[in-house]
Design a protein around this motif. Structure first.
Motif, short mmCIF file in Angstrom:
data_model
loop_
_atom_site.label_atom_id
_atom_site.label_comp_id
_atom_site.label_asym_id
_atom_site.label_seq_id
_atom_site.Cartn_x
_atom_site.Cartn_y
_atom_site.Cartn_z
N GLN A 1 0.83 -1.21 0.00
CA GLN A 1 0.00 0.00 0.00
C GLN A 1 0.86 1.26 0.00
O GLN A 1 0.45 2.30 -0.51
CB GLN A 1 -0.92 0.02 1.23
N ASN B 1 1.59 2.88 -3.50
CA ASN B 1 0.52 3.43 -4.33
C ASN B 1 0.73 4.92 -4.58
O ASN B 1 1.16 5.64 -3.68
CB ASN B 1 -0.85 3.23 -3.68
N LYS B 2 0.40 5.36 -5.80
CA LYS B 2 0.48 6.80 -6.11
C LYS B 2 -0.41 7.58 -5.16
O LYS B 2 -0.01 8.62 -4.64
CB LYS B 2 0.04 7.05 -7.55
N PHE C 1 -2.56 -6.35 -7.83
CA PHE C 1 -2.11 -4.96 -7.95
C PHE C 1 -1.69 -4.70 -9.39
O PHE C 1 -1.31 -5.62 -10.12
CB PHE C 1 -0.91 -4.69 -7.03
N ASP D 1 -0.40 1.57 -10.84
CA ASP D 1 -0.94 2.22 -9.64
C ASP D 1 0.17 2.65 -8.68
O ASP D 1 -0.07 3.43 -7.76
CB ASP D 1 -1.90 1.28 -8.89
N PHE D 2 1.37 2.14 -8.89
CA PHE D 2 2.50 2.46 -8.03
C PHE D 2 3.23 3.71 -8.51
O PHE D 2 3.17 4.06 -9.69
CB PHE D 2 3.50 1.30 -7.98
#
Length: 154
Positions: free
Chosen positions: A44, A47-48, A124, A128-129
């Motif tokens: 988590q 995440n951006k 994931f 999104d990272f």
């Protein structure tokens, strides 16, 4: 040859985000080669968009302004209140945000490694990272950790 710091980050909470980023950025400033392996809930933190919470439930060490009986800790809204209180205290004390510390780590050359098995397990998406992270499995991290001067599990 620089000293090496290996950290395993497995917590995805606001209070669990600070130790790996603080330790790794400090190590980098001291000339260490540092790597953080993000696994399970720790992913988590990559995440951006961060939406980290802190929970007083099951955390008897959390300093609250007034004692909160355990039964009250399950009431709706208490987690949001505890998160708001923690963010307010961090800001008041001039502590950098998790996003700022993460960026300092990236800029300082700390390698942030997303555990590929956990990425696959929880579906994931790498997009999104944040940019600037790598991906690898346990063997990749253990190769570095086996040579590290300090290895921490957080």
């Amino acid at each position: 040859m620089p000293k090496k710091l290996a950290i395993i980050a497995s917590k995805g909470t606001l209070d669990g985000a600070y130790p790996p980023f603080l330790l790794a950025s400090t190590a980098a400033a001291l000339g260490f080669e540092a790597k953080i392996f993000f696994t399970f809930y720790g992913l988590q933190l990559l995440n951006k968009e961060l939406s980290l919470k802190v929970s007083p439930l099951g955390n008897p060490a959390m300093p609250m302004p007034v004692p909160v009986p355990s039964i009250v800790q399950v009431l709706p809204g208490l987690q949001g209140f505890a998160t708001w209180m923690m963010k307010r205290k961090l800001k008041k004390k001039g502590v950098a945000s998790v996003e700022q510390l993460r960026e300092i780590c990236i800029e300082s050359g700390v390698e942030l490694i997303a555990c590929q098995m956990t990425v696959d397990l929880f579906d994931f998406k790498h997009e999104d990272f944040v940019d600037g992270i790598s991906s690898g499995g346990a063997a990749t991290f253990l190769e570095f950790a086996s040579e590290a001067d300090i290895t921490l599990y957080i």
